[in-house]
Motif scaffolding. Sequence first.
Motif: not given
Length: 651
Positions: A49-53, A60-65, A91-95, A132-141
């Motif tokens: 929840x800290x990471x998502x917030x 970060x990674x344009x996720x707010x956009x 997350x567009x790159x991850x689908x 870290x499942x969420x972090x993987x998405x960030x690094x793909x984006x």
Amino acid sequence: MNCKRTDNILINKLTNEEQYALTYIQSVNDTWADLFKSVLLKSRDKISQRLITSMHRENLANCRDYSEIISVDHYPLPIDTPYTYILKMSFLQNGKTLYAPISGQHAFDRINVTGPFYFEKNKKFSRIKHPNDILECILTEVPHLNNEASMQFKDDMDNSVANMAIALSYQSYTLNDTHQSLLDLIVSSDDPYLRSEQAVLEGHPLHPGAKLRKGMTPQTAIAYSSEFANIIKLKFILLQKDIAKSQSLYNNYNELIFSQFDGLYDSVSKILSIEDIDNYFIMPVHPWQYDEILKKDYVQEIESRLLIPVDYDIDYFAGLSFRTLIPKFPEMIPHIKLSTNVHITGEIRTLSEQTTINGPQVTKILNDIKNNDRLFTNINADTIDELAGVHFYNPQDSSSLQTVKSEQLGALFRENIYTRINQNTIPMIPSSLVANYVNHNETPICSLIKKYESTHQFSSYEDASIQWIKSYAQALIDLVLPLYVKYGIALEAHLQNSIATFNYDGSMNTIYIRDFEGLRIDESYLNHMGYTTETFHEKSLILTDQSQTVFNKVFYSSIQNHLGELIVAIAQSTTSENLETEIWSMISDILYTKLQEISLTMKDTSRIETIESILFSSKIDYKCVTTMRLEDEADYYTYIKVDNPLYRPLH
């Protein structure tokens, strides 16, 4: 969200950090170990929840956009949640699409979320089991973030999850039969201040590395972290003056330290003659540093008796700030900030040379300002003196080794809060005001406001809240704003760097700001006001010529972090939709009025006009704590513009 599988089944396997922690706890107590397993998914969610917030707020990674807020009615899965809205993040790159129930929307574009969290891909849903499942998405984006810094960040979250689970399970184990409010637990303890520091379980409210203890085993993390309330045997050493530097506020350094600790001089006199004692500085050392670092990195100094261990120890306890040790009342000996080679939040918590040398000097300047400027009379705020500092410094070492070894052995002595506070008040670290525990959800800030409401017969909790936070904010602003505006000193007055005292009717008494390591000073402006910085340490990061850096330091720590966290807690305790907005409007008024008061004591008001144009603009900077970690910019702050709740049109 409804899910009939147990948490244990959801966790397919433990991470290495989790298994390491569990194995140790199983060797201590089976009941505690069972509780550890039962809270593990909850612990993972708390870091997630800290990471998502942070991701949303920092874009970060344009996720707010690529985010939107949807009604719970439009969520495509059956859901069991008290909340009305859900954050939908694509997350567009991850689908993939991430779904997070929203527990609150707050000032400075903050959206709080709460687990469980889900990913959707190709119309299939999966429970997010680890941050870290969420972090993987960030690094793909954002592939350029897939670097050494992000791998360290991944390890940090692993470590934070394990330590969060240790702390939550220990609290469940030790407070199983306790149902009092957290405020009552604090007030009824032998030492309310120390108990308040120990009550803050979850650490930084926004940082994904909130419970980081890298470099420690589960056993040592438990032994030396505040929430476990273990006695810590503070060690002492002697450093020959040729390999050390010291600074003292009033007296001779050694005289000051020996006067504070009964029996210490006698123990030293068994090792050295009276004449030889004058050739050494006495220094406290954290027992973890003593065991893990001193005997490894200072062998040559020990063998040559440049460094001499002393057969003396004394009982201290860990504060919320891991490396700051606190005596238990009625002991009045100093609080001590020490070096520990432990990675906590964003950095390894050794102690810089500048901190030990500058602390007493900053104290002297602050005390002179407070004693001579009428802006600081009749206010309910003060600073805590930094009495003395010392650090290892061997001029024969290479420059790189010199810095490492000096920062590994340092100590700063700070005034004990009980020597300063009014009698019949309750001292608490403000971080504890927004804490709670497993058997009672009410935060101390809400308990205090309810006492205040009842005693003074307010017509509503909301009215009491406004008056309560008004007094609190006024006290904080009365200290930090004039120091910044008139002298260029930006105190780092966040929740953890403060101590607040409260009356027994729940009202605010006084707030004290401590810890000058992270403050910022507009050097030329302070010099212009008649205060020299020539004797400050040559590596002083606290001195700067960047005016925006100084503004951001005082604004982020005092307003966004300190007042912001308290206001969020108040807002979450009521169904009123307008209370938070009303409070921020009131704080805007306090700031504006205080600026006018300050201007009456200054000949040139152009500085105030410039500050007003930033402080009350429609957008304002927010520090990006997660982005900084992923981009490996711990020494350089990254900011993003967010909506400013203090906005007011200026003429």
